[in-house]
Design a protein around this motif. Structure first.
Motif, PDB file in Angstrom:
ATOM      1  N   VAL A   1       0.850  -1.191   0.000  1.00  0.00           N
ATOM      2  CA  VAL A   1       0.000   0.000   0.000  1.00  0.00           C
ATOM      3  C   VAL A   1       0.882   1.235   0.000  1.00  0.00           C
ATOM      4  N   ALA A   2       0.533   2.189  -0.825  1.00  0.00           N
ATOM      5  CA  ALA A   2       1.318   3.416  -0.911  1.00  0.00           C
ATOM      6  C   ALA A   2       0.547   4.569  -0.308  1.00  0.00           C
TER       7      ALA A   2
ATOM      8  N   PRO B   1      -3.877   3.412 -12.740  1.00  0.00           N
ATOM      9  CA  PRO B   1      -4.961   2.483 -12.450  1.00  0.00           C
ATOM     10  C   PRO B   1      -4.779   1.168 -13.177  1.00  0.00           C
ATOM     11  N   VAL B   2      -5.223   0.122 -12.521  1.00  0.00           N
ATOM     12  CA  VAL B   2      -5.200  -1.209 -13.113  1.00  0.00           C
ATOM     13  C   VAL B   2      -6.610  -1.555 -13.530  1.00  0.00           C
TER      14      VAL B   2
ATOM     15  N   ASP C   1      -6.326   1.117  -8.027  1.00  0.00           N
ATOM     16  CA  ASP C   1      -5.030   1.771  -8.101  1.00  0.00           C
ATOM     17  C   ASP C   1      -3.969   0.782  -7.614  1.00  0.00           C
ATOM     18  N   ARG C   2      -2.857   0.691  -8.338  1.00  0.00           N
ATOM     19  CA  ARG C   2      -1.795  -0.233  -7.941  1.00  0.00           C
ATOM     20  C   ARG C   2      -1.253   0.077  -6.551  1.00  0.00           C
ATOM     21  N   ARG C   3      -1.391   1.351  -6.135  1.00  0.00           N
ATOM     22  CA  ARG C   3      -0.867   1.716  -4.814  1.00  0.00           C
ATOM     23  C   ARG C   3      -1.828   1.360  -3.694  1.00  0.00           C
ATOM     24  N   GLY C   4      -3.000   0.882  -4.035  1.00  0.00           N
ATOM     25  CA  GLY C   4      -3.962   0.526  -3.008  1.00  0.00           C
ATOM     26  C   GLY C   4      -4.741   1.711  -2.490  1.00  0.00           C
TER      27      GLY C   4
ATOM     28  N   PRO D   1      -3.846  -4.620  -6.209  1.00  0.00           N
ATOM     29  CA  PRO D   1      -3.546  -5.141  -4.883  1.00  0.00           C
ATOM     30  C   PRO D   1      -4.398  -6.345  -4.465  1.00  0.00           C
ATOM     31  N   LEU D   2      -5.187  -6.890  -5.384  1.00  0.00           N
ATOM     32  CA  LEU D   2      -6.134  -7.940  -5.000  1.00  0.00           C
ATOM     33  C   LEU D   2      -5.450  -9.214  -4.543  1.00  0.00           C
TER      34      LEU D   2
END
Length: 852
Positions: free
Chosen positions: A494-495, A504-505, A598-601, A634-635
């Protein structure tokens, strides 16, 4: 010369070492017992092999040609007109520098040389034209798009032959394929019996192939983590190969897919041998596989897959004594060693032993005769031996040939080999009486030397080869069983919000229809790390509703072909809001379905409200035979998901509230379940009660006075009525008394005394005074009563005004939950279903889940 035989050259007199005029012809049927060509660089080995392949082309015999160095690309350089401008583009530019001549002059010399050479060997332009017309040439470049790309992953598909009747053969192919695949990732020299990696992957292959189901690399990687079986031998899978170790193997295999360079391996024509040997119209092909650009590991991987595909195709053919097809390897060094067991060795050995029965000939060439398995080649029917580089090469070859078919005498062969010059070969054919010496004929193709990868597009363009051939329809596959739910990989962290703008993913929130997506996804559900829950959203849309949701008209022929699940994040909680002071005891359900992560969570929960059917309809199993798209962070990261759940809880704490109404002076409170009308009525009732109480208190003294005056007034009015009655009676008596007195004076009646009349008159006057007194008293009482009532009305008005303003003294109070009153009952990966719909020639993807 016979048109049905191969024209290879002319006999050489062994005594004089000079060519004769006797042509050397070779029966192509003899190639069903295979042939080996060996000779050092410069011996003419490539020219001989080119001639053999040219003769096969003239006979309409298809061939698959494996070209590790790039020499066999010259097979496309046939020029019937033999014009210098045809030769010039393929001449090495270095020739201009080395010779000091112009390219035009060099091309003219090459054209003249070829014209002269072909004429000397009795080959006219008509033969070259026939060569050009008889077969379709093409160059394939696995791992590159310079030529026709090859989808090597198609080799993982289930072969189109029956499992039960070909079980042993297919298991051998599985062994070779798995060995090649593991070799590609650096796991060499693994024993298929002892290596747990090999055993696991082989069992996955067998599970799919035995049921007629295709397998791709993505599926193989996922099933490495989650095998479609519970046991391997007597032991549970997790005991035989623990999950942690399987994850390591899956990560190693995943490197193949993750490497950008491997992308071209997944595109192009499949290794369908029938399509590689014949066009859809039935014209023979010569398919050249250019491998010069590949590493040793990649080359071994591809050659093994190709050999296995050829072997499987061979098994589907009927028996034949004539040469049906040719498989040529330009260099077998490293693929058929004497002691080592590379993955290519198995299919080569089996074809050397069994291909004859199916009319498949193997033509193998090498310039390194030391490191080849002569025992494996002992049944080879034809040996073509050119000039060798060292005495060691010759002795090793002679050692091997002693066990070769026909029992070649060592001394005689030694003498023949020692006398060889350029383009002169010893041909030992078991179908002939004795070995012969021959000089190879002139090649019809221009032998320009090895071609670079950059030249491949122009070569294909030269012969009209470009688009890959149509792939034959795959055999029908059985439906796969849904696999058990387990955990997957691909960690992220998490960022903080201070990091750069999120990338975004894309997850399940895609356009309503996605064209040609059926090849996407896997039958194996990605595994999830421990602690991450998963759910399956229901298919609450019918097909017409799915088209309507996508704002597309539904064609009459549209049919659902399957279901694709795409991962989303589902979060839902029950929030209790309790405040006894305000009379609030409410429960609120909050839910979010996050399609784009979002890849950063980082999630803006407000942007993703859940709008589907009741959460009670969320399922815990997928539909049968569904496909699953890949899982991204982040799933699939436990730490990130835990952080997201905490963030969801914090968001609920900050953003969940109910509004309570309060009237502090009236002490009336109402929660969200009390409407405004109901609350106002409660306030009015309370105000009325308070007003009445205050009014009663403040007006009690006046009310007593009013009561006293009213009592007096009533009493006085009663007395007035009595006085008035008494006055009436007195007046009557007074009148009668006056008449009697007058009558007595007149002597008309009994005498009446004057005093009696006066007395009655006085009593009448008294009665009149009493009436007047009562009337005066009543008037006074009424004035007093009116004054008291006015005073009371003033008090009542003041009280009413006071309580009237209190009724409207309403405030709204925000009631927020305690963190201990937030219960997150759903949080995890929610698989969102999409219909894979066949609509005419188009395959589209439509949402199967949405708002009702």
């Amino acid at each position: 010369m016979s048109d049905s035989n191969f024209y290879l050259g002319r006999l050489v007199d062994a005594k004089t070492a000079k060519p004769t005029t006797t042509p050397v012809e070779y029966d192509p049927a003899d190639l069903t017992t295979h042939a080996v060509v060996t000779g050092m660089t410069g011996s003419g080995k490539t020219g001989l092999c080119v001639a053999l392949l040219e003769e096969a082309a003239l006979q309409g015999i298809p061939a698959i040609i494996i070209d590790p160095k790039g020499d066999l690309t010259n097979l496309l350089l046939h020029f019937p007109n033999l014009l210098p401008q045809d030769f010039q583009p393929w001449i090495d530019p270095e020739m201009e520098r080395r010779t000091g001549k112009s390219m035009e002059a060099i091309a003219t010399e090459a054209a003249s040389s070829w014209r002269t050479g072909l004429k000397e060997w009795g080959i006219g332009p008509d033969k070259i034209q026939l060569l050009q017309e008889m077969v379709k040439f093409a160059i394939y470049t696995p791992g590159s798009d310079s030529g026709i790309p090859v989808s090597v992953l198609s080799s993982l598909a289930a072969p189109k032959i029956d499992w039960e009747s070909n079980r042993e053969i297919l298991r051998e192919r599985i062994t070779s394929t798995v060995t090649a695949l593991l070799g590609l990732v650096g796991m060499n020299d693994l024993d298929p019996i002892r290596s747990r990696e090999h055993i696991l992957l082989s069992n996955i292959f067998e599970t799919h192939w035995s049921e007629g189901r295709d397998l791709d690399l993505t599926e193989l990687i996922l099933q490495t983590q989650t095998p479609p079986f519970d046991k391997l031998g007597a032991f549970p899978v997790d005991t035989f190969f623990p999950p942690k170790d399987r994850m390591e193997l899956a990560m190693v295999l995943n490197n193949i897919l993750a490497a950008p360079a491997f992308e071209t391996w997944r595109e192009g024509e499949s290794l369908d041998v029938q399509n590689l040997l014949f066009t859809p119209e039935g014209q023979p092909r010569h398919s050249i596989f250019y491998l010069a650009h590949l590493s040793d590991g990649e080359r071994m991987f591809f050659v093994t897959l190709l050999l296995s595909a050829v072997e499987t195709w061979m098994r589907t053919q009927t028996g034949s004594t004539s040469l049906r097809a040719l498989l040529y390897m330009d260099e077998i060094y490293g693929y058929l060693p004497p002691t080592a067991v590379p993955p290519s060795k198995g299919p080569l050995l089996r074809m050397l032993k069994q291909a004859r029965a199916f009319g498949l000939g193997l033509l193998l060439a090498t310039q390194n005769p030391v490191d080849i398995d002569y025992k494996a080649l002992s049944n080879t029917g034809t040996w073509l031996i050119g000039k060798l580089q060292t005495e060691r090469d010759k002795n090793r070859l002679l050692d091997g040939l002693e066990s070769a078919a026909g029992g070649i005498p060592r001394a005689a062969m030694d003498k023949l080999i020692s006398s060889l010059g350029k383009r002169v070969f010893v041909m030992h054919n078991v179908h002939e009486k004795a070995p012969i010496l021959m000089q190879t004929r002139w090649a019809m193709n221009f032998l320009a030397g090895p071609m670079t990868r950059a030249q491949i597009p122009a070569l294909n363009e030269l012969v009209g080869a470009g688009e890959p051939a149509p792939v034959a329809a795959s055999a029908s596959r059985r439906e796969s069983k849904p696999q058990p739910s387990v955990e997957a990989f691909q960690p992220v962290s998490v960022a903080s919000a201070a990091q750069p703008e999120a990338q975004p993913v894309a997850q399940a929130n895609r356009p309503s229809s996605i064209v040609n997506r059926q090849s996407d996804g896997s039958l194996t559900k990605p595994t999830l790390p421990a602690g991450i829950r998963e759910y399956f959203l229901p298919q609450n849309y019918s097909l017409p509703e799915a088209f309507q949701s996508a704002k597309k008209s539904m064609p009459s022929q549209a049919m659902i072909q399957g279901v694709m699940y795409r991962p989303t994040l589902l979060a839902a909680a029950q929030v209790r809001l309790l405040d006894r002071k305000y009379g609030v005891d409410s429960e609120v359900t909050k839910a979010a379905l996050v399609d784009v992560l979002d890849r950063r969570g980082v999630v803006r929960w407000d942007d993703f409200p859940y709008v589907g059917p009741s959460l009670e309809k969320v399922e815990n199993m997928p539909v049968a035979s569904a496909r699953f798209s890949s899982m991204e962070s982040p799933l699939n990261d436990s730490k990130m998901m835990t952080a997201l759940q905490k963030d969801f809880t914090d968001w609920l704490f900050r953003n969940t509230e109910v509004i309570a109404r309060a009237n502090a002076r009236l002490k009336v409170f109402g929660g969200p379940d009390v409407s405004q009308a109901e609350f106002m009525k409660a306030c009015s009732d309370a105000a009325r009660e308070g007003r009445d109480a205050e009014l009663e208190k403040k007006a009690s003294a006046i009310d007593k006075k009013i009561k006293s005056v009213e009592d007096k007034l009533i009493k006085e009015e009663r007395e007035l009525r009595q006085d008035q009655e008494d006055l009436r009676n007195r007046n009557i008596e007074t009148g009668l008394s006056g008449v009697e007195t007058v009558a007595s004076f007149l002597g008309l009646g009994r005498k009446k005394s004057l005093s009696t009349s006066v007395s009655k008159y006085r009593m009448a006057q008294n009665a009149k005074e009493d009436v007047q007194e009562s009337e005066d008293a009543i008037t006074q009482y009424k004035r007093e009563l009116a004054d008291l009532q006015r005073q009371r009305e003033e008090i009542e008005s003041v009280v009413n005004d006071s309580w009237g303003s209190v009724v409207n003294d309403i405030s709204e109070v925000s009631i927020k939950p305690k963190k201990t009153d937030i219960y997150v009952n759903l949080f995890g990966v929610a698989w969102k279903p999409y219909y894979i719909v066949q609509s005419g020639d188009e395959t589209i993807e439509l949402p199967a889940f949405g708002a009702e």
